[in-house]
Design a protein around this motif. Structure first.
Motif, PDB file in Angstrom:
ATOM      1  N   ALA A   1       3.274  12.730  -0.351  1.00 41.08           N
ATOM      2  CA  ALA A   1       3.769  11.994   0.818  1.00 41.08           C
ATOM      3  C   ALA A   1       3.464  10.509   0.729  1.00 41.08           C
ATOM      4  O   ALA A   1       4.260   9.668   1.163  1.00 41.08           O
ATOM      5  N   LEU A   2       2.308  10.164   0.156  1.00 43.15           N
ATOM      6  CA  LEU A   2       1.914   8.751   0.022  1.00 43.15           C
ATOM      7  C   LEU A   2       2.643   8.064  -1.122  1.00 43.15           C
ATOM      8  O   LEU A   2       2.771   6.837  -1.139  1.00 43.15           O
ATOM      9  N   GLY A   3       3.049   8.842  -2.118  1.00 43.43           N
ATOM     10  CA  GLY A   3       3.683   8.266  -3.275  1.00 43.43           C
ATOM     11  C   GLY A   3       2.701   7.791  -4.322  1.00 43.43           C
ATOM     12  O   GLY A   3       2.997   6.874  -5.096  1.00 43.43           O
ATOM     13  N   THR A   4       1.514   8.391  -4.330  1.00 45.60           N
ATOM     14  CA  THR A   4       0.503   8.045  -5.323  1.00 45.60           C
ATOM     15  C   THR A   4      -0.413   9.248  -5.540  1.00 45.60           C
ATOM     16  O   THR A   4      -0.326  10.228  -4.806  1.00 45.60           O
ATOM     17  N   SER A   5      -1.283   9.152  -6.534  1.00 52.15           N
ATOM     18  CA  SER A   5      -2.241  10.237  -6.773  1.00 52.15           C
ATOM     19  C   SER A   5      -3.364  10.178  -5.741  1.00 52.15           C
ATOM     20  O   SER A   5      -3.834   9.092  -5.395  1.00 52.15           O
ATOM     21  N   VAL A   6      -3.786  11.332  -5.257  1.00 51.96           N
ATOM     22  CA  VAL A   6      -4.958  11.427  -4.377  1.00 51.96           C
ATOM     23  C   VAL A   6      -6.001  12.239  -5.127  1.00 51.96           C
ATOM     24  O   VAL A   6      -5.792  13.417  -5.423  1.00 51.96           O
ATOM     25  N   ILE A   7      -7.101  11.590  -5.454  1.00 49.30           N
ATOM     26  CA  ILE A   7      -8.134  12.191  -6.299  1.00 49.30           C
ATOM     27  C   ILE A   7      -9.320  12.617  -5.447  1.00 49.30           C
ATOM     28  O   ILE A   7      -9.908  11.798  -4.730  1.00 49.30           O
ATOM     29  N   VAL A   8      -9.687  13.884  -5.523  1.00 49.29           N
ATOM     30  CA  VAL A   8     -10.851  14.383  -4.792  1.00 49.29           C
ATOM     31  C   VAL A   8     -12.127  13.964  -5.525  1.00 49.29           C
ATOM     32  O   VAL A   8     -12.264  14.178  -6.730  1.00 49.29           O
ATOM     33  N   ASP A   9     -13.041  13.353  -4.786  1.00 49.51           N
ATOM     34  CA  ASP A   9     -14.296  12.848  -5.346  1.00 49.51           C
ATOM     35  C   ASP A   9     -15.451  13.545  -4.637  1.00 49.51           C
ATOM     36  O   ASP A   9     -15.714  13.275  -3.465  1.00 49.51           O
TER      37      ASP A   9
ATOM     38  N   SER B   1     -17.667   1.822   2.075  1.00 52.32           N
ATOM     39  CA  SER B   1     -16.615   1.445   1.129  1.00 52.32           C
ATOM     40  C   SER B   1     -15.736   0.339   1.701  1.00 52.32           C
ATOM     41  O   SER B   1     -15.744   0.067   2.907  1.00 52.32           O
ATOM     42  N   ASP B   2     -14.952  -0.304   0.828  1.00 51.16           N
ATOM     43  CA  ASP B   2     -14.011  -1.322   1.283  1.00 51.16           C
ATOM     44  C   ASP B   2     -12.973  -0.671   2.193  1.00 51.16           C
ATOM     45  O   ASP B   2     -12.405   0.368   1.834  1.00 51.16           O
ATOM     46  N   PRO B   3     -12.717  -1.261   3.349  1.00 53.13           N
ATOM     47  CA  PRO B   3     -11.740  -0.678   4.280  1.00 53.13           C
ATOM     48  C   PRO B   3     -10.310  -1.043   3.885  1.00 53.13           C
ATOM     49  O   PRO B   3      -9.576  -1.670   4.634  1.00 53.13           O
ATOM     50  N   ASP B   4      -9.910  -0.607   2.682  1.00 48.22           N
ATOM     51  CA  ASP B   4      -8.600  -0.980   2.157  1.00 48.22           C
ATOM     52  C   ASP B   4      -7.633   0.201   2.089  1.00 48.22           C
ATOM     53  O   ASP B   4      -6.519   0.069   1.575  1.00 48.22           O
ATOM     54  N   GLY B   5      -8.076   1.370   2.577  1.00 43.03           N
ATOM     55  CA  GLY B   5      -7.207   2.538   2.563  1.00 43.03           C
ATOM     56  C   GLY B   5      -7.244   3.332   1.279  1.00 43.03           C
ATOM     57  O   GLY B   5      -6.559   4.357   1.171  1.00 43.03           O
ATOM     58  N   TYR B   6      -8.057   2.886   0.309  1.00 41.75           N
ATOM     59  CA  TYR B   6      -8.122   3.596  -0.969  1.00 41.75           C
ATOM     60  C   TYR B   6      -9.323   4.531  -1.070  1.00 41.75           C
ATOM     61  O   TYR B   6      -9.484   5.229  -2.075  1.00 41.75           O
ATOM     62  N   THR B   7     -10.154   4.552  -0.031  1.00 43.45           N
ATOM     63  CA  THR B   7     -11.251   5.518   0.039  1.00 43.45           C
ATOM     64  C   THR B   7     -11.217   6.178   1.402  1.00 43.45           C
ATOM     65  O   THR B   7     -11.392   5.521   2.432  1.00 43.45           O
ATOM     66  N   LEU B   8     -10.970   7.485   1.414  1.00 47.66           N
ATOM     67  CA  LEU B   8     -10.906   8.277   2.640  1.00 47.66           C
ATOM     68  C   LEU B   8     -11.902   9.417   2.520  1.00 47.66           C
ATOM     69  O   LEU B   8     -12.478   9.648   1.463  1.00 47.66           O
ATOM     70  N   MET B   9     -12.093  10.144   3.606  1.00 47.48           N
ATOM     71  CA  MET B   9     -12.994  11.301   3.556  1.00 47.48           C
ATOM     72  C   MET B   9     -12.328  12.520   4.171  1.00 47.48           C
ATOM     73  O   MET B   9     -11.714  12.441   5.233  1.00 47.48           O
ATOM     74  N   PHE B  10     -12.465  13.639   3.474  1.00 44.93           N
ATOM     75  CA  PHE B  10     -12.054  14.938   4.003  1.00 44.93           C
ATOM     76  C   PHE B  10     -13.331  15.581   4.527  1.00 44.93           C
ATOM     77  O   PHE B  10     -14.203  15.975   3.748  1.00 44.93           O
TER      78      PHE B  10
ATOM     79  N   TYR C   1       0.833  -1.209   0.000  1.00 41.61           N
ATOM     80  CA  TYR C   1       0.000   0.000   0.000  1.00 41.61           C
ATOM     81  C   TYR C   1       0.863   1.253   0.000  1.00 41.61           C
ATOM     82  O   TYR C   1       1.832   1.338   0.767  1.00 41.61           O
ATOM     83  N   PRO C   2       0.528   2.250  -0.840  1.00 42.20           N
ATOM     84  CA  PRO C   2      -0.531   2.209  -1.858  1.00 42.20           C
ATOM     85  C   PRO C   2       0.055   1.864  -3.231  1.00 42.20           C
ATOM     86  O   PRO C   2       1.137   2.334  -3.574  1.00 42.20           O
ATOM     87  N   ASP C   3      -0.644   1.050  -3.996  1.00 48.00           N
ATOM     88  CA  ASP C   3      -0.174   0.710  -5.333  1.00 48.00           C
ATOM     89  C   ASP C   3      -1.149   1.167  -6.414  1.00 48.00           C
ATOM     90  O   ASP C   3      -1.089   0.719  -7.556  1.00 48.00           O
ATOM     91  N   LYS C   4      -2.058   2.079  -6.029  1.00 50.03           N
ATOM     92  CA  LYS C   4      -2.980   2.691  -6.986  1.00 50.03           C
ATOM     93  C   LYS C   4      -3.467   4.013  -6.387  1.00 50.03           C
ATOM     94  O   LYS C   4      -3.205   4.287  -5.202  1.00 50.03           O
ATOM     95  N   PRO C   5      -4.163   4.858  -7.140  1.00 46.79           N
ATOM     96  CA  PRO C   5      -4.627   6.139  -6.598  1.00 46.79           C
ATOM     97  C   PRO C   5      -5.570   5.985  -5.409  1.00 46.79           C
ATOM     98  O   PRO C   5      -6.303   4.997  -5.299  1.00 46.79           O
TER      99      PRO C   5
END
Length: 328
Positions: free
Chosen positions: A60-68, A85-94, A29-33
């Motif tokens: 800092a994460l080393g990947t793209s962070v896309i605002v949705d 959402s899946d608790p895999d670290g690829y969906t967060l909330m601001f 982790y992370p290996d995708k946006p």
């Protein structure tokens, strides 16, 4: 016998399979946006700060962070999406304090519970609330506002971004603190509320510091007072409510934003998110960009954010109940 052994071996392998992906996932982790959900439309203060943060966080994460952007329900739609959402670290909330501490107690069916569904990663920014007025109302400062409001109960109007939004709640707190009665005019968003204030259809509105900075230069607008225990460096000429002897409108009324993840995100991924957040929040460019928006940098850890959520939930509960405030 060999057939039985094969079946037992296959069963053991299948049983063990669910454990492996989590370990590998955390390691890679992370290996995708990464998706950073904002529960409001693009262009608002939450969205603007999220996009500023996403750039430094992605670095800092080393990947793209896309605002949705998932607007609707005062932020509830976005919160529901992240909670499910899946608790895999690829969906967060601001998210802001409204979504995390206030909304669930004002909606009969919010669709999420903050403590159950989210784990805070850390905080990003905060800002004070500023009361502004259209000068055509005859209101230019706190004394003139209080005089008019006391002489004309329920006649002085304030616009808000909607029932139960921070712009509504802070005005309700102001009523309680001063004993005045105002007329609440809820809108579907801060934009329409501001348009009517500028047009003179309403008299007052509570806004964030960045919006107040924009409006301060308009000749028809008066910046009345600001919440907080001290004056804002962005608006040094604007007095605090405390200076006028109005209690209960200090730092405890500040708006804040944080990053949260679904509650079941593995500890190893949480640790990576926390470390990336620390790195991002130390970035001078990010801190300068937040300050340029008129907001304050708030780089506190997840445990502190959890305490804020519990504190603000309890702090506003009495007002919400006494005023019968709902989002419906």
């Amino acid at each position: 016998m060999k057939s039985l052994s094969r079946r037992l071996l296959l069963a053991a392998v299948v049983t063990a399979l669910p454990v492996l992906p989590f370990s590998a996932q955390a390691q890679n982790y992370p290996d995708k946006p990464v998706k950073l959900v904002v529960g409001f439309a693009a262009g608002g203060p939450t969205d603007i700060l999220a996009r500023i943060f996403a750039t430094a966080f992605g670095k800092a994460l080393g990947t793209s962070v896309i605002v949705d952007n998932k607007g609707g329900g005062g932020g509830a739609i976005g919160a529901q999406a992240v909670a499910r959402s899946d608790p895999d670290g690829y969906t967060l909330m601001f998210a802001g304090d409204g979504q995390l501490a206030l909304l669930p107690q004002m909606m009969t069916k919010a669709g999420y519970e903050t403590k159950r569904d989210f784990v805070p990663i850390g905080s990003v920014a905060g800002q004070s609330n500023v009361l502004i007025a259209n000068k055509a109302s005859g209101i230019t400062d706190l004394p003139s506002l209080l005089a008019q409001a006391k002489a004309n109960p329920g006649r002085i109007s304030f616009g808000s971004a909607g029932n139960g939004t921070p712009t509504h709640l802070v005005a309700a707190l102001f009523e309680n603190a001063t004993g005045v009665k105002l007329l609440h005019v809820p809108y579907r968003g801060a934009g329409p509320a501001m348009a009517d204030l500028l047009g003179g259809q309403t008299n007052l509105m509570f806004v964030g510091t960045p919006v107040a900075l924009q409006q301060a230069s308009r000749p028809q607008m008066a910046v009345i007072a600001i919440t907080g225990n001290k004056r804002s460096p962005s608006l040094p000429q604007v007095p605090t409510f405390a200076e006028a002897g109005i209690r209960g409108m200090g730092d405890e009324t500040a708006v804040w934003w944080a990053v949260v993840a679904p509650a079941q995100v593995p500890q190893a991924i949480q640790a990576k998110l926390v470390q990336a957040m620390k790195t991002a929040m130390a970035d001078p460019e990010l801190r300068a960009a937040i300050a340029a928006q008129g907001a304050d940098v708030l780089d506190k850890d997840g445990a502190t954010v959890a305490n804020w959520i519990a504190r603000d939930h309890a702090r506003w509960a009495g007002l919400i109940k006494s005023k019968k405030i709902t989002t419906e």
